[in-house]
Design a protein around this motif. Structure first.
Motif, PDB file in Angstrom:
ATOM      1  N   GLY A 299       0.811  -1.219   0.000  1.00 62.62           N
ATOM      2  CA  GLY A 299       0.000   0.000   0.000  1.00 62.62           C
ATOM      3  C   GLY A 299       0.841   1.264   0.000  1.00 62.62           C
ATOM      4  O   GLY A 299       0.305   2.353  -0.214  1.00 62.62           O
ATOM      5  N   SER A 300       2.144   1.134   0.237  1.00 62.57           N
ATOM      6  CA  SER A 300       2.964   2.351   0.235  1.00 62.57           C
ATOM      7  C   SER A 300       3.694   2.482  -1.104  1.00 62.57           C
ATOM      8  O   SER A 300       3.631   1.608  -1.959  1.00 62.57           O
ATOM      9  CB  SER A 300       3.942   2.352   1.403  1.00 62.57           C
ATOM     10  OG  SER A 300       4.920   1.355   1.224  1.00 62.57           O
ATOM     11  N   ARG A 301       4.400   3.591  -1.243  1.00 64.13           N
ATOM     12  CA  ARG A 301       5.008   3.917  -2.524  1.00 64.13           C
ATOM     13  C   ARG A 301       6.527   3.907  -2.437  1.00 64.13           C
ATOM     14  O   ARG A 301       7.114   4.116  -1.383  1.00 64.13           O
ATOM     15  CB  ARG A 301       4.617   5.339  -2.959  1.00 64.13           C
ATOM     16  CG  ARG A 301       3.200   5.541  -3.376  1.00 64.13           C
ATOM     17  CD  ARG A 301       2.978   7.010  -3.708  1.00 64.13           C
ATOM     18  NE  ARG A 301       3.672   7.887  -2.765  1.00 64.13           N
ATOM     19  CZ  ARG A 301       3.508   9.194  -2.683  1.00 64.13           C
ATOM     20  NH1 ARG A 301       2.668   9.801  -3.492  1.00 64.13           N
ATOM     21  NH2 ARG A 301       4.162   9.927  -1.807  1.00 64.13           N
ATOM     22  N   VAL A 302       7.126   3.720  -3.605  1.00 71.08           N
ATOM     23  CA  VAL A 302       8.549   3.996  -3.781  1.00 71.08           C
ATOM     24  C   VAL A 302       8.628   5.046  -4.882  1.00 71.08           C
ATOM     25  O   VAL A 302       8.115   4.833  -5.991  1.00 71.08           O
ATOM     26  CB  VAL A 302       9.322   2.733  -4.181  1.00 71.08           C
ATOM     27  CG1 VAL A 302      10.760   3.078  -4.550  1.00 71.08           C
ATOM     28  CG2 VAL A 302       9.286   1.705  -3.054  1.00 71.08           C
ATOM     29  N   ARG A 303       9.229   6.176  -4.563  1.00 69.72           N
ATOM     30  CA  ARG A 303       9.356   7.239  -5.560  1.00 69.72           C
ATOM     31  C   ARG A 303      10.728   7.169  -6.232  1.00 69.72           C
ATOM     32  O   ARG A 303      11.743   6.974  -5.562  1.00 69.72           O
ATOM     33  CB  ARG A 303       9.178   8.612  -4.901  1.00 69.72           C
ATOM     34  CG  ARG A 303       7.744   8.905  -4.478  1.00 69.72           C
ATOM     35  CD  ARG A 303       7.680  10.156  -3.613  1.00 69.72           C
ATOM     36  NE  ARG A 303       8.504   9.982  -2.414  1.00 69.72           N
ATOM     37  CZ  ARG A 303       9.161  10.970  -1.800  1.00 69.72           C
ATOM     38  NH1 ARG A 303       9.095  12.210  -2.272  1.00 69.72           N
ATOM     39  NH2 ARG A 303       9.883  10.723  -0.726  1.00 69.72           N
ATOM     40  N   LEU A 304      10.719   7.313  -7.547  1.00 70.49           N
ATOM     41  CA  LEU A 304      11.966   7.455  -8.296  1.00 70.49           C
ATOM     42  C   LEU A 304      12.213   8.950  -8.423  1.00 70.49           C
ATOM     43  O   LEU A 304      11.388   9.673  -8.997  1.00 70.49           O
ATOM     44  CB  LEU A 304      11.828   6.799  -9.670  1.00 70.49           C
ATOM     45  CG  LEU A 304      13.098   6.573 -10.482  1.00 70.49           C
ATOM     46  CD1 LEU A 304      14.058   5.627  -9.766  1.00 70.49           C
ATOM     47  CD2 LEU A 304      12.751   6.008 -11.866  1.00 70.49           C
ATOM     48  N   LEU A 305      13.320   9.406  -7.837  1.00 67.80           N
ATOM     49  CA  LEU A 305      13.596  10.840  -7.743  1.00 67.80           C
ATOM     50  C   LEU A 305      14.851  11.191  -8.518  1.00 67.80           C
ATOM     51  O   LEU A 305      15.727  10.352  -8.718  1.00 67.80           O
ATOM     52  CB  LEU A 305      13.778  11.244  -6.277  1.00 67.80           C
ATOM     53  CG  LEU A 305      12.592  10.959  -5.360  1.00 67.80           C
ATOM     54  CD1 LEU A 305      12.957  11.277  -3.909  1.00 67.80           C
ATOM     55  CD2 LEU A 305      11.363  11.752  -5.789  1.00 67.80           C
ATOM     56  N   ASN A 306      14.925  12.455  -8.922  1.00 64.80           N
ATOM     57  CA  ASN A 306      16.111  12.977  -9.603  1.00 64.80           C
ATOM     58  C   ASN A 306      16.801  13.965  -8.683  1.00 64.80           C
ATOM     59  O   ASN A 306      16.325  15.083  -8.488  1.00 64.80           O
ATOM     60  CB  ASN A 306      15.703  13.675 -10.907  1.00 64.80           C
ATOM     61  CG  ASN A 306      16.880  14.399 -11.544  1.00 64.80           C
ATOM     62  OD1 ASN A 306      18.038  14.044 -11.308  1.00 64.80           O
ATOM     63  ND2 ASN A 306      16.588  15.408 -12.347  1.00 64.80           N
ATOM     64  N   ARG A 307      17.947  13.564  -8.143  1.00 61.63           N
ATOM     65  CA  ARG A 307      18.664  14.435  -7.207  1.00 61.63           C
ATOM     66  C   ARG A 307      19.169  15.713  -7.850  1.00 61.63           C
ATOM     67  O   ARG A 307      19.507  16.657  -7.148  1.00 61.63           O
ATOM     68  CB  ARG A 307      19.853  13.667  -6.633  1.00 61.63           C
ATOM     69  CG  ARG A 307      19.432  12.479  -5.820  1.00 61.63           C
ATOM     70  CD  ARG A 307      19.610  12.761  -4.372  1.00 61.63           C
ATOM     71  NE  ARG A 307      21.016  12.978  -4.073  1.00 61.63           N
ATOM     72  CZ  ARG A 307      21.527  12.888  -2.855  1.00 61.63           C
ATOM     73  NH1 ARG A 307      20.758  12.576  -1.847  1.00 61.63           N
ATOM     74  NH2 ARG A 307      22.814  13.096  -2.659  1.00 61.63           N
ATOM     75  N   LEU A 308      19.260  15.737  -9.173  1.00 60.86           N
ATOM     76  CA  LEU A 308      19.730  16.946  -9.850  1.00 60.86           C
ATOM     77  C   LEU A 308      18.581  17.905 -10.154  1.00 60.86           C
ATOM     78  O   LEU A 308      18.800  19.023 -10.601  1.00 60.86           O
ATOM     79  CB  LEU A 308      20.448  16.597 -11.163  1.00 60.86           C
ATOM     80  CG  LEU A 308      21.635  15.653 -11.036  1.00 60.86           C
ATOM     81  CD1 LEU A 308      22.250  15.386 -12.406  1.00 60.86           C
ATOM     82  CD2 LEU A 308      22.684  16.224 -10.090  1.00 60.86           C
ATOM     83  N   GLY A 309      17.336  17.460  -9.935  1.00 58.94           N
ATOM     84  CA  GLY A 309      16.196  18.325 -10.197  1.00 58.94           C
ATOM     85  C   GLY A 309      15.874  19.168  -8.974  1.00 58.94           C
ATOM     86  O   GLY A 309      16.398  18.952  -7.885  1.00 58.94           O
ATOM     87  N   SER A 310      15.007  20.158  -9.192  1.00 60.46           N
ATOM     88  CA  SER A 310      14.543  20.967  -8.066  1.00 60.46           C
ATOM     89  C   SER A 310      13.072  21.273  -8.302  1.00 60.46           C
ATOM     90  O   SER A 310      12.617  21.348  -9.446  1.00 60.46           O
ATOM     91  CB  SER A 310      15.346  22.261  -7.952  1.00 60.46           C
ATOM     92  OG  SER A 310      15.250  22.994  -9.151  1.00 60.46           O
ATOM     93  N   GLY A 311      12.320  21.435  -7.227  1.00 63.25           N
ATOM     94  CA  GLY A 311      10.882  21.647  -7.366  1.00 63.25           C
ATOM     95  C   GLY A 311      10.252  20.443  -8.060  1.00 63.25           C
ATOM     96  O   GLY A 311      10.551  19.297  -7.720  1.00 63.25           O
ATOM     97  N   ARG A 312       9.452  20.717  -9.086  1.00 65.29           N
ATOM     98  CA  ARG A 312       8.736  19.631  -9.753  1.00 65.29           C
ATOM     99  C   ARG A 312       9.675  18.662 -10.475  1.00 65.29           C
ATOM    100  O   ARG A 312       9.328  17.497 -10.683  1.00 65.29           O
ATOM    101  CB  ARG A 312       7.721  20.198 -10.775  1.00 65.29           C
ATOM    102  CG  ARG A 312       6.623  21.086 -10.198  1.00 65.29           C
ATOM    103  CD  ARG A 312       5.718  20.374  -9.211  1.00 65.29           C
ATOM    104  NE  ARG A 312       5.220  19.080  -9.651  1.00 65.29           N
ATOM    105  CZ  ARG A 312       4.057  18.902 -10.286  1.00 65.29           C
ATOM    106  NH1 ARG A 312       3.292  19.914 -10.595  1.00 65.29           N
ATOM    107  NH2 ARG A 312       3.659  17.683 -10.617  1.00 65.29           N
ATOM    108  N   THR A 313      10.831  19.139 -10.914  1.00 63.36           N
ATOM    109  CA  THR A 313      11.720  18.249 -11.661  1.00 63.36           C
ATOM    110  C   THR A 313      12.537  17.337 -10.745  1.00 63.36           C
ATOM    111  O   THR A 313      13.360  16.552 -11.214  1.00 63.36           O
ATOM    112  CB  THR A 313      12.677  19.027 -12.590  1.00 63.36           C
ATOM    113  OG1 THR A 313      13.515  19.876 -11.795  1.00 63.36           O
ATOM    114  CG2 THR A 313      11.904  19.872 -13.590  1.00 63.36           C
TER     115      THR A 313
END
Ligand SMILES: [Cu+2]
Length: 537
Positions: free
Chosen positions: A366-380
Motif C-alpha cells: 500500500g505504500s510507494r517507492v518514488r523514483l527521484l532525480n537528485r539533480l532536479g529541483s521543485g517539480r523536476t
C-alpha cells in the motif's frame, strides 16, 4: 583532433579544463569565476510551462505497444512505421499536437532477436524531411541514418540535394554530395548481430534533431537472445521499459520549444538563453507526466533510457518510510555487465541506458517507492512512483555472473590514441558547439580508421557533453586520470563528460565499413555543430 603519443595528454588536459569554464561563460553569460565556482550540475536552461501541471503520481504509467511485423518470412522481420502528426492527451485535459511514429509518443516498441534481421519501412507524412537512426544499433552505414540521408515528404521533392540548410539567414547552404535522398519512404535494414540490449530509434536530421525528438520522434527497440532469457531475470509484467524525457507546454497545449524557425525547415538553432540545452519543467516517463505504476512486492527489471534533449538525472528510489532502495545495475548501453553493480544513486545522461533491478519485497503493502532525480529541483525533483500493491511469489534471480563475452581490449592493443575537445565556440557567425575546434561539416572526414583496429580516444569537455559513437560500443578506461566510476561498467555507446573532465575510452571499429558519426547527445549541441565524421575503411 590529432593523433599523438601518450606523453602529451596531461598539460593539454589541464589547459582545456580552464578553457572549459570560459566556454561555459560564453555559452550562458556567466562570469568565468561564477562558472568555476558553481560547477553546475546541469548544462542548459529550463522552459516554464504555461498550462497548469498535474500533481505527481496520478497518471498511470503507459507501456508503449509492441509493434507487430507485417511479414516474418525469409528469416527477416519486416515492419512499417508511418511518421505523422497526431495529438495526445499528455497532461490531463490538454491536447498536445505531436510528431509521431505511428501516432504515439513514444513510438511503438520493436522487439527483436539477436542476429535476426529487421527491416523497417518508414513513410514520412510529416511536413519536413526526416532521418531515422537506431541508437546503439550495429547497422550498415546505408541504414544508419546519416543526417543528410533524408526521407523527403510529399511535395518537397524539389529539395533533392539540399541538406536542409536554407540559403537565407546567413546559412552556408552546406552541400553533401554523398547524401542518399529518398522520396516518401525508405527501408532501413538492421542486422542486429549484436549483444542484446535496449536500443532506441529517433530522428537524426541535419540541424533539426533536437526539436524533432522534442516533438515526439523517439521509440524503443529491444534486442534479446536465448542466453539472456535463461538468466532468470524478472520478465513479462516485471520488466518495464522507462523512457524518461522532460518537456514544457505552451498555453495552447503544444510542446514549447525555443526554435529560431518554428517550422523546422530553414534556420536551425535555438534562442538565447537555451543555447547550452533545452530543459523542460515536466518529467515524462513513457510519455506520461510523473506517472505511477502498481507493482508486486517483488523484483522488477527497469530498462531505463534518458531520452531528454539535455537534462541529466541522478536517480534514486526512496520508499515512503524514507528508505533508499538499491538500484542493482545489470546492464549498460550495450548490454549485460559481467556482474551486477549496486548503486544508491545512478547518474544518467541524455541517450544513456541502464538496465536495473529493483526489489520491492520488504516495502509495506500500500505504500510507494518514488523514483527521484537528485539533480532536479521543485517539480523536476520527481520522476515517477511505484505503488506496492500485493505480496507475491518471486522466482526471479540476479545471477552473480551475467555475461562472459565483454570485450577485454587493453591499451597495448590500440593502434593509436586520438584527442578530441568538446567545447563552445563560434560557427556561422554565431554560437556553436565544436569538436576539436570545428563545427560539423558532412563533406569533411574527421577520422579515418581501418575496420578491425583498436583505438583509444581521449575526450575533453568544457561543460556537460554526453558523447555518442555510432556503430561501436566502447569501454571507459579512465576519468581525469582516475579509475572509471561504478556506472561506467560494461560496454557503453554514450559516455557522460562532466564539466572540465577528460575521459578515455577504448574501442574496436568492427562491423561495417562506411561513413559514420560521433557526436554530443545533448541534442541542442548536436544541432549546433557538435558532430564529426568517422570513416571506417
Ligand atoms: Cu554537448
Amino acid at each position: 583532433m590529432r593523433e599523438h603519443d601518450a606523453g602529451r595528454g596531461l598539460s593539454r588536459r589541464r589547459m582545456l579544463g580552464v578553457g572549459g569554464a570560459l566556454g561555459l561563460m560564453a555559452a550562458t553569460g556567466l562570469s568565468a569565476s561564477a562558472a568555476l565556482a558553481r560547477r553546475p550540475s546541469f548544462t542548459g536552461a529550463e522552459l516554464r510551462s504555461a498550462v497548469p501541471l498535474p500533481p505527481p503520481f496520478q497518471v498511470s504509467l503507459p507501456i508503449p505497444a509492441v509493434l507487430k511485423p507485417v511479414d516474418t518470412s525469409g528469416g527477416t522481420d519486416r515492419y512499417e512505421i508511418t511518421q505523422r502528426e497526431a495529438s495526445a492527451e499528455i497532461l490531463p485535459g490538454v491536447k498536445t499536437p505531436l510528431w509521431t511514429y505511428e501516432g504515439t509518443f513514444p513510438g511503438p516498441t520493436i522487439e527483436s532477436r539477436r542476429g535476426r534481421p529487421v527491416t523497417v519501412t518508414h513513410r514520412n507524412e510529416l511536413p519536413v524531411p526526416t532521418v531515422v537512426h537506431l541508437h546503439g544499433g550495429r547497422t550498415p552505414a546505408a541504414s544508419d541514418g546519416y543526417p543528410t540521408d533524408l526521407v523527403l515528404p510529399e511535395g518537397r521533392h524539389d529539395a533533392a540535394t539540399n541538406t536542409g540548410h536554407g540559403s537565407e539567414h546567413g546559412m552556408d547552404g552546406m552541400h553533401d554530395p554523398r547524401a542518399v535522398i529518398t522520396k516518401l519512404t525508405r527501408d532501413y535494414t538492421f542486422p542486429l548481430d549484436q549483444r542484446p540490449t535496449l536500443l532506441w530509434y529517433h530522428d537524426h536530421r541535419m540541424d533539426f534533431t533536437a526539436p524533432a525528438i522534442w516533438r515526439g520522434l523517439a521509440g524503443l527497440h529491444i534486442v534479446r537472445d536465448d542466453a539472456e532469457d535463461d538468466l532468470g531475470l524478472p520478465a513479462g509484467q516485471r520488466e518495464l521499459p522507462l523512457m524518461i524525457a522532460d518537456r514544457a507546454f505552451a498555453a495552447d497545449g503544444s510542446l514549447a520549444y525555443p526554435a529560431l524557425d518554428p517550422t523546422l525547415r530553414e534556420r536551425p538553432g535555438v534562442r538565447e538563453p537555451y543555447l547550452a540545452g533545452v530543459l523542460g519543467d515536466v518529467i515524462l516517463v513513457n510519455g506520461a507526466p510523473w506517472p505511477v505504476h502498481e507493482v508486486d512486492a517483488a523484483r522488477y527489471r527497469l530498462r531505463i533510457l534518458n531520452a531528454s534533449n539535455a537534462r541529466h538525472y541522478e536517480l534514486e528510489a526512496v520508499s515512503d518510510e524514507g528508505r533508499r532502495l538499491d538500484l542493482v545495475q545489470i546492464g549498460a548501453d550495450q548490454g549485460l555487465l559481467a556482474e551486477p553493480v549496486t548503486h544508491r544513486l545512478l547518474p544518467i545522461a541524455p541517450a544513456e541506458r541502464y538496465d536495473v533491478i529493483i526489489d520491492f519485497a520488504g516495502v509495506p503493502i500500500g505504500s510507494r517507492v518514488r523514483l527521484l532525480n537528485r539533480l532536479g529541483s521543485g517539480r523536476t525533483h520527481d520522476v515517477m512512483a511505484f505503488r506496492v500493491a500485493r505480496h507475491t511469489a518471486d522466482d526471479s534471480r540476479i545471477p552473480r555472473t551475467l555475461s562472459t563475452d565483454l570485450p577485454t581490449w587493453r591499451r597495448s592493443d590500440a593502434a593509436r590514441v586520438r584527442d578530441f575537445s568538446f567545447r563552445a565556440g563560434r560557427m556561422r557567425g554565431g554560437h556553436g558547439w565544436l569538436i576539436g575546434g570545428l563545427p560539423f561539416d558532412p563533406a569533411r572526414t574527421d577520422v579515418t580508421t581501418r575496420l578491425g583496429e583498436v583505438e583509444v580516444w581521449r575526450l575533453v569537455a568544457d561543460v556537460h557533453h554526453p558523447i555518442h559513437l555510432h556503430l561501436v560500443g566502447f569501454r571507459v578506461l579512465s576519468r581525469s586520470g582516475r579509475s572509471p566510476l561504478p556506472h561506467d561498467a560494461g560496454l557503453k555507446d554514450t559516455v557522460a563528460l562532466r564539466p572540465g573532465e577528460a575521459v578515455e575510452i577504448i574501442t574496436r571499429f568492427d562491423g561495417y565499413r562506411g561513413r559514420y558519426l560521433f557526436h554530443c547527445h545533448n541534442a541542442e549541441h548536436e544541432d549546433m555543430g557538435m558532430m564529426a565524421n568517422l570513416e571506417i575503411i
